[in-house]
Design an enzyme around this catalytic site. Structure first.
Site: not given
Ligand code: NAD
Length: 479
Positions: A178, A251, A285, A383
């Site tokens: 997804k 992650e 990230c 962040e």
């Molecule tokens: P997000 O948590 O809003 O969304 C991430 C994914 O989760 C999307 O595909 C979203 O549709 C899905 N999602 C949303 N609600 C959900 C739920 N209730 N259950 C399951 N899936 C759900 O994050 P974002 O805004 O897309 O990304 C930014 C964040 O990601 C930042 O905090 C960043 O640091 C983190 N990030 C971490 C890494 C890592 O490897 N540690 C890498 C990249 C980004």
């Protein structure tokens, strides 16, 4: 492909579920963040589509797991070759949907993902004999989990998807991927490229809303969720997975400190610090999110960063001159502007940037350096996930270690200085999954990567990353 062309209405209008192409009733718009305008639309999956994808994945699992490692390797390498041939098209889609400069999309996402697929395909997860006595034989092996759900964010849509699907597929699982609702196109194109390489149902890409992610978490037919995203959503994933004791790899976010020691080679490290913080417009990230600079070199380093920042053009990623693009979506744009607007309210000084870019359409926030804000200010604690960097003074090494660790996150950290032995002693005291010395955000297929504290659970890459997609199995024989 003409990079400025709007995609035809029906370009990505179906989902591939098993061996069928399926139209959904509802669709989602895809916005080009450089202009804030809709340029494509994609299927919006319902629970019924997820059900069909899970059934197809379960059906495909038995055949896929039965293949040898070498047979799966051949298919994954064929997918890598196919992606390499589609490089330009994937990079165009990436820039249009994500906003990053076209050359970064090509090198940093497509080439990187291709290399990563090949690298993981070349790994092995071998069993071993634990006892081989005349009367007793004990062997350890691994069994794939079944159907694995992969949920990824929008900052590195292709890399982060490949980080998950390469080990999941190589270890014999079938997967449902997804992508973020904001960046679905490269994942859909990846699924098309894989169509006649992977058997139907082995890889399904489902596009839709955030709710689709939760349905995947709640679905009893999915054995594991590998999730990359925010800590807030990571908590929901873990809570939902508990109902089925589903495996999770999380992650999550970070607030990575970089510590510049007084003996650092400033000429060498300034460009690296700049790109470590502002690459991908800060949407990284493991980006540098707090920069601690020793008192003795603080003024020179801040000046050098400001000078460097002035030389880096920001704009539509399709224009070759631009080295930085917009923030990826309106929600992120509003969040970063909110943190930015908080700075003058608290009397903080911008050494560079800080002003909203009113003359630009799209979600652009200027590169911003905040001059020595208090540790408790939002720009330090939160962040931002955007091009806003607090630069903080320190004098005492114990104190800077304490301040660097004073966060609920623990993803990465970096230390910059000529005395690498001393830097290593500081590195050992930092609470982070990865500490880089005189470099930052270097990853490799053989280097396990994961977060401490709120930054995650489990790791990706390396033998541990492969092991995250299998159950350990022991066979004992009395003889
Ligand atoms: P997000 O948590 O809003 O969304 C991430 C994914 O989760 C999307 O595909 C979203 O549709 C899905 N999602 C949303 N609600 C959900 C739920 N209730 N259950 C399951 N899936 C759900 O994050 P974002 O805004 O897309 O990304 C930014 C964040 O990601 C930042 O905090 C960043 O640091 C983190 N990030 C971490 C890494 C890592 O490897 N540690 C890498 C990249 C980004």
């Amino acid at each position: 492909m003409n990079p400025h062309r709007i995609l035809p209405e029906d370009r990505f209008s179906t989902l591939r579920l098993g061996d069928a192409r399926v139209h959904t009733v509802r669709h989602r718009p895809v916005i080009n963040p450089a202009h804030g305008t809709v340029f494509a639309s994609v299927p919006r999956a319902d629970p019924e589509h997820l059900e069909r994808a899970v059934t197809a994945a379960r059906d495909a699992f038995l055949g896929w797991r039965a293949l040898s490692w070498a047979e799966r390797q051949t298919r994954i390498e064929a997918l890598a070759d196919r992606m390499a041939r589609a490089r330009d098209e994937l990079a165009d889609l990436m820039t249009l949907e994500q906003g990053k400069p076209r050359h970064s999309a090509a090198i940093g996402e497509v080439d990187y993902a291709v290399g990563w697929l090949r690298g993981i395909a070349g790994q092995r997860l071998s069993g071993r004999i634990l006892e081989d006595a005349p009367h007793h034989h004990v062997e350890q092996s691994y069994a794939p989990l079944g159907v694995v759900g992969l949920i990824v964010p929008w900052n590195f849509p292709l890399c982060l998807a490949v980080w998950k699907l390469a080990p999941a597929l190589m270890t014999g699982n079938s997967v449902i991927l997804k992508p973020s609702p904001y960046t679905p196109l490269t994942a859909l194109r990846l699924a098309e490229l894989a169509e006649d390489i992977l058997p139907p149902g082995v890889l399904s890409v489902l596009t839709g809303d955030d709710a689709l992610g939760q349905w995947m978490v709640d679905h009893p037919g999915i054995a594991k969720i590998s999730f990359t995203g925010s800590a807030a959503t990571g908590r929901k994933v873990m809570a939902g997975a508990a109902a089925h004791l589903k495996r999770v790899t999380l992650e999550l976010g970070g607030n990575d400190p970089a510590i510049v020691l007084p003996d650092a080679d400033l000429d060498a490290c300034v460009p690296q610090l700049f790109w470590g913080a502002f690459g991908n417009s800060g949407q990284w990230c493991v980006g540098i999110k707090r920069l601690y600079v020793h008192d003795d070199i603080y003024p020179q380093l801040l000046d050098a960063l400001v000078t460097y920042a002035r030389s880096v053009p920001m704009g539509d990623g399709m224009e070759p001159a631009n080295l930085l693009g917009p923030l990826q979506n309106a929600r992120q744009y509003a969040k970063v502007l909110d943190i930015l607007d908080d700075c003058p309210r608290r009397g903080l000084r911008f050494a560079h940037g800080g002003k909203r870019l009113l003359d630009q359409a799209g979600y652009f926030v200027p590169v911003t350096l905040v001059d020595n804000p208090p540790d408790a200010s939002r720009v330090v604690v939160e962040e931002a996930f955007g091009p806003v960097l607090p630069v903080l003074r320190y004098r005492d090494f114990d104190d800077v270690v304490r301040r660097a660790n004073d966060t609920e996150y623990g993803l990465g950290a970096s230390i910059w200085g000529r005395d690498t032995a001393f830097a290593q002693t500081l590195a050992d005291r930092l609470e982070a999954g990865t500490v880089w010395i005189n470099e930052v955000y270097v990853h490799g297929v053989d280097f396990p990567f994961g977060g401490h504290k709120l930054s995650g659970l489990g790791v990706e890459h390396g033998a541990e990353g492969l092991a995250a997609y299998v159950n350990l199995k022991i066979r004992m024989t009395a003889r």
